[in-house]
Scaffold this motif. Structure first.
Motif, PDB file in Angstrom:
ATOM      1  N   UNK A 101     -66.055 -84.681  27.910  1.00 39.09           N
ATOM      2  CA  UNK A 101     -64.994 -83.690  27.971  1.00 39.09           C
ATOM      3  C   UNK A 101     -65.517 -82.554  28.834  1.00 39.09           C
ATOM      4  N   UNK A 102     -64.696 -82.124  29.787  1.00 41.81           N
ATOM      5  CA  UNK A 102     -65.016 -80.943  30.589  1.00 41.81           C
ATOM      6  C   UNK A 102     -64.154 -79.823  30.057  1.00 41.81           C
ATOM      7  N   UNK A 103     -64.792 -78.724  29.675  1.00 43.64           N
ATOM      8  CA  UNK A 103     -64.061 -77.592  29.109  1.00 43.64           C
ATOM      9  C   UNK A 103     -64.287 -76.354  29.959  1.00 43.64           C
ATOM     10  N   UNK A 104     -63.250 -75.540  30.031  1.00 47.35           N
ATOM     11  CA  UNK A 104     -63.394 -74.253  30.678  1.00 47.35           C
ATOM     12  C   UNK A 104     -64.179 -73.327  29.770  1.00 47.35           C
ATOM     13  N   UNK A 105     -65.086 -72.557  30.370  1.00 45.86           N
ATOM     14  CA  UNK A 105     -65.884 -71.596  29.595  1.00 45.86           C
ATOM     15  C   UNK A 105     -65.957 -70.263  30.344  1.00 45.86           C
ATOM     16  N   UNK A 106     -64.834 -69.881  30.940  1.00 47.33           N
ATOM     17  CA  UNK A 106     -64.793 -68.606  31.648  1.00 47.33           C
ATOM     18  C   UNK A 106     -65.423 -68.688  33.021  1.00 47.33           C
ATOM     19  N   UNK A 107     -66.693 -68.282  33.125  1.00 44.01           N
ATOM     20  CA  UNK A 107     -67.341 -68.252  34.436  1.00 44.01           C
ATOM     21  C   UNK A 107     -67.965 -69.582  34.841  1.00 44.01           C
ATOM     22  N   UNK A 108     -67.912 -70.576  33.961  1.00 41.99           N
ATOM     23  CA  UNK A 108     -68.435 -71.901  34.289  1.00 41.99           C
ATOM     24  C   UNK A 108     -67.615 -72.951  33.545  1.00 41.99           C
ATOM     25  N   UNK A 109     -67.898 -74.201  33.866  1.00 40.25           N
ATOM     26  CA  UNK A 109     -67.359 -75.325  33.100  1.00 40.25           C
ATOM     27  C   UNK A 109     -68.466 -75.832  32.190  1.00 40.25           C
ATOM     28  N   UNK A 110     -68.100 -76.505  31.123  1.00 43.46           N
ATOM     29  CA  UNK A 110     -69.069 -77.172  30.270  1.00 43.46           C
ATOM     30  C   UNK A 110     -68.705 -78.647  30.180  1.00 43.46           C
ATOM     31  N   UNK A 111     -69.733 -79.494  30.138  1.00 40.46           N
ATOM     32  CA  UNK A 111     -69.554 -80.925  30.008  1.00 40.46           C
ATOM     33  C   UNK A 111     -70.174 -81.341  28.683  1.00 40.46           C
TER      34      UNK A 111
END
Length: 146
Positions: A108-118
């Motif tokens: 899952x790729x999630x938005x985390x504001x200033x970056x993405x998280x995988x």
């Protein structure tokens, strides 16, 4: 640009991660895949300039000759990788990052504001299930009960 949203993807047989189409132009000059300090379960995806600014902000809290500075600097720089997107908007995830974070093929790729998280899909499901309660507790501590 703020990264928002949640996207299901599958790593291909070469462990390439597909970046969501809406964010690909943001990474036209490359990206940094980095292990996070606060969780062993995901990888952050940064624009190189934003990652450098993030690390500079953290390191500015320490004297440059201190052990703490050296430790934090070493952690982030040894656990991050600068990559380029291929023509299909994919980046290869280094085997060491996959091993360290426990990412499987289903991510899952999630938005985390200033970056993405995988995240590994199962790990994200578990983590996401606890987020609402954690936010409620945190905001209550700040005097903003829900």
């Amino acid at each position: 640009m703020a990264f928002r949203g949640t996207f299901d993807y599958t790593l291909d047989v070469k462990n390439r991660l597909t970046i969501p189409a809406r964010f690909r132009a943001t990474f036209a000059d490359g990206l940094v895949l980095a292990r996070r300090h606060d969780t062993a379960s995901c990888i952050s995806v940064w624009r190189p300039d934003v990652f450098d600014a993030y690390l500079d902000t953290i390191l500015s809290s320490f004297h440059p000759l201190s052990d703490e500075y050296a430790t934090v600097n070493r952690f982030y720089n040894s656990n991050s990788h600068e990559l380029e997107l291929d023509s299909a908007g994919r980046a290869g995830v280094p085997a060491k990052l996959l091993e360290q974070t426990g990412l499987g093929k289903e991510v899952v790729i999630t938005g985390a504001g200033q970056c993405l998280e995988v995240w590994d899909r199962a790990a994200w499901s578990e983590h996401n299930g606890s987020l609402a309660a954690a936010v409620k507790r945190i905001t209550a501590q700040l005097g903003h009960p829900a």
